[in-house]
Design a protein around this motif. Structure first.
Motif, short mmCIF file in Angstrom:
data_model
loop_
_atom_site.label_atom_id
_atom_site.label_comp_id
_atom_site.label_asym_id
_atom_site.label_seq_id
_atom_site.Cartn_x
_atom_site.Cartn_y
_atom_site.Cartn_z
N GLN A 117 0.82 -1.20 0.00
CA GLN A 117 0.00 0.00 0.00
C GLN A 117 0.86 1.26 0.00
N TYR A 118 1.99 1.24 0.71
CA TYR A 118 2.86 2.42 0.75
C TYR A 118 3.44 2.72 -0.63
N LEU A 119 3.87 1.68 -1.34
CA LEU A 119 4.53 1.89 -2.63
C LEU A 119 3.54 2.14 -3.77
N THR A 120 2.43 1.46 -3.75
CA THR A 120 1.48 1.57 -4.87
C THR A 120 0.36 2.58 -4.61
N LYS A 121 0.20 2.96 -3.32
CA LYS A 121 -0.91 3.84 -2.92
C LYS A 121 -2.27 3.19 -3.17
N ARG A 122 -2.28 1.84 -3.18
CA ARG A 122 -3.53 1.10 -3.38
C ARG A 122 -3.69 0.09 -2.24
N ASN A 123 -4.92 -0.11 -1.84
CA ASN A 123 -5.23 -1.06 -0.79
C ASN A 123 -5.37 -2.46 -1.39
N PRO A 124 -4.45 -3.40 -1.08
CA PRO A 124 -4.52 -4.72 -1.71
C PRO A 124 -5.78 -5.49 -1.35
N PHE A 125 -6.43 -5.11 -0.25
CA PHE A 125 -7.62 -5.82 0.19
C PHE A 125 -8.90 -5.29 -0.44
N SER A 126 -8.80 -4.23 -1.23
CA SER A 126 -9.99 -3.71 -1.89
C SER A 126 -10.47 -4.70 -2.95
N LYS A 127 -11.75 -4.65 -3.26
CA LYS A 127 -12.33 -5.59 -4.21
C LYS A 127 -11.64 -5.49 -5.57
N ILE A 128 -11.38 -4.26 -6.03
CA ILE A 128 -10.78 -4.09 -7.35
C ILE A 128 -9.35 -4.63 -7.38
N GLU A 129 -8.60 -4.47 -6.29
CA GLU A 129 -7.23 -4.99 -6.26
C GLU A 129 -7.22 -6.51 -6.23
N ILE A 130 -8.14 -7.10 -5.50
CA ILE A 130 -8.23 -8.56 -5.48
C ILE A 130 -8.54 -9.10 -6.87
N GLU A 131 -9.47 -8.45 -7.57
CA GLU A 131 -9.80 -8.89 -8.92
C GLU A 131 -8.63 -8.71 -9.88
N GLN A 132 -7.87 -7.63 -9.73
CA GLN A 132 -6.73 -7.40 -10.60
C GLN A 132 -5.59 -8.37 -10.31
N THR A 133 -5.48 -8.79 -9.07
CA THR A 133 -4.49 -9.83 -8.73
C THR A 133 -4.85 -11.14 -9.42
N ILE A 134 -6.12 -11.49 -9.38
CA ILE A 134 -6.60 -12.70 -10.07
C ILE A 134 -6.35 -12.59 -11.57
N ASP A 135 -6.67 -11.44 -12.15
CA ASP A 135 -6.48 -11.25 -13.59
C ASP A 135 -5.02 -11.36 -13.98
N LEU A 136 -4.13 -10.83 -13.16
CA LEU A 136 -2.70 -10.88 -13.46
C LEU A 136 -2.20 -12.33 -13.46
N ILE A 137 -2.59 -13.10 -12.45
CA ILE A 137 -2.17 -14.50 -12.40
C ILE A 137 -2.67 -15.26 -13.62
N ASN A 138 -3.92 -15.05 -13.96
CA ASN A 138 -4.49 -15.73 -15.13
C ASN A 138 -3.74 -15.36 -16.40
N ALA A 139 -3.40 -14.08 -16.53
CA ALA A 139 -2.70 -13.63 -17.75
C ALA A 139 -1.31 -14.25 -17.86
N LEU A 140 -0.67 -14.49 -16.73
CA LEU A 140 0.68 -15.06 -16.74
C LEU A 140 0.70 -16.59 -16.83
N ILE A 141 -0.36 -17.22 -16.38
CA ILE A 141 -0.38 -18.68 -16.32
C ILE A 141 -1.02 -19.30 -17.57
N PHE A 142 -2.11 -18.71 -18.02
CA PHE A 142 -2.88 -19.34 -19.09
C PHE A 142 -2.46 -18.85 -20.48
N VAL A 143 -2.63 -19.72 -21.45
CA VAL A 143 -2.36 -19.39 -22.84
C VAL A 143 -3.62 -18.78 -23.43
N ASP A 144 -3.49 -17.66 -24.10
CA ASP A 144 -4.66 -16.99 -24.70
C ASP A 144 -5.23 -17.84 -25.85
#
Length: 224
Positions: free
Chosen positions: A197-224
C-alpha cells in the motif's frame, strides 16, 4: 517436535476464571477455542513459534492462561490447531468449488482454484506470513505440515496444472514451479500489505485490487 506440558487446573476452575469480571456468564468451549486460535494465529504469524508466548496469546484472546492450557495443553498443540484450522478452511473451498465441479475442464477448475487461493489469502494473510516463518529452514513443524497438510494440496495443484497443460490451456513450464508461482502471486500482496500500500498507494484488500491480482495470475499462467 518438543512438547512441554504447561500445567492445568480443573475444568470447574477454568470456567470460573473464564467469566468476565462482574459477570456470571461462562464462555462456551467452542467460543474459547476460536478466540484462542485467532489470537494464536496472529502471534505465530508475527513472531513465530519460538517468539510466541501462551500467556500473551491468552491475554489477546481475553481468556485466562489456565483456561487456554485446559484446551491446548502445550504450545505445540496450539500451533497444530491453528494450522489445521487454516488448512480446513482452504480444503473446504477447494472441495466445494473445484473438485465437485463435475465435467468442467481443467482450465476452468484451475481458474476457480486460483480465485479461491487469492480470496482466501486476502481473508487470511497470516497464513502466508506463518508459512514464510516456518518454511525458510527444515524443522519438525515444517515436516509435520508437509506430511499431514501441505503435501496433499501441493499434489492437487500440480496435477491440476499438468492436466490443464495437456489441454493446451497453461504455459509449458514445470507444474511444481508454476504451483509455487501461483501461491506467491496470490499471497504476497496481502502478506506484505503495508509495503504494497505504501509503494502503490492502493489497498490490496480492496475488491478491485483482489480482482486485478486474479487477472494478473491468469494472464501469466494461461495461454490466450
Amino acid at each position: 517436535m518438543t512438547s512441554k506440558t504447561i500445567g492445568a487446573k480443573s475444568p470447574a476452575k477454568q470456567q470460573e476464571e473464564s467469566a468476565p469480571t462482574g459477570r456470571t456468564r461462562q464462555r462456551r468451549p467452542q467460543e474459547v477455542r476460536e478466540r484462542v486460535i485467532t489470537a494464536a494465529l496472529h502471534a505465530f504469524a508475527t513472531v513465530g513459534f519460538e517468539g510466541a508466548s501462551t500467556r500473551s496469546i491468552a491475554a489477546d484472546a481475553q481468556v485466562s492462561h489456565s483456561l487456554l492450557i485446559y484446551h491446548f495443553q502445550t504450545k505445540d498443540d496450539l500451533w497444530k490447531a491453528v494450522v489445521v484450522n487454516l488448512a480446513e478452511r482452504f480444503a473446504i473451498s477447494r472441495v466445494d468449488e473445484v473438485v465437485a465441479s463435475g465435467g468442467a475442464s481443467a482450465r476452468d477448475r484451475l481458474k476457480r482454484a486460483i480465485r479461491k487461493i487469492v480470496t482466501m489469502s486476502a481473508q487470511y494473510p497470516e497464513l502466508h506470513r506463518l508459512m514464510t516463518i516456518e518454511a525458510h529452514q527444515p524443522s519438525k513443524r515444517l515436516t509435520w505440515m508437509c506430511e499431514n497438510l501441505i503435501g496433499e494440496q501441493f499434489e492437487f495443484m500440480r496435477d491440476l496444472i499438468s492436466e490443464a497443460q495437456r489441454e493446451g490451456a497453461v504455459r509449458r513450464a514445470d507444474p511444481e514451479r508454476l504451483r509455487f508461482s501461483i501461491i506467491g502471486m496470490a499471497a504476497v500482496p496481502f502478506s506484505v500489505s503495508a509495503e504494497y500500500q505504501y509503494l502503490t498507494k492502493r489497498n490490496p484488500f480492496s475488491k478491485i485490487e483482489i480482482e486485478q491480482t486474479i487477472d494478473l495470475i491468469n494472464a501469466l499462467i494461461f495461454v490466450d
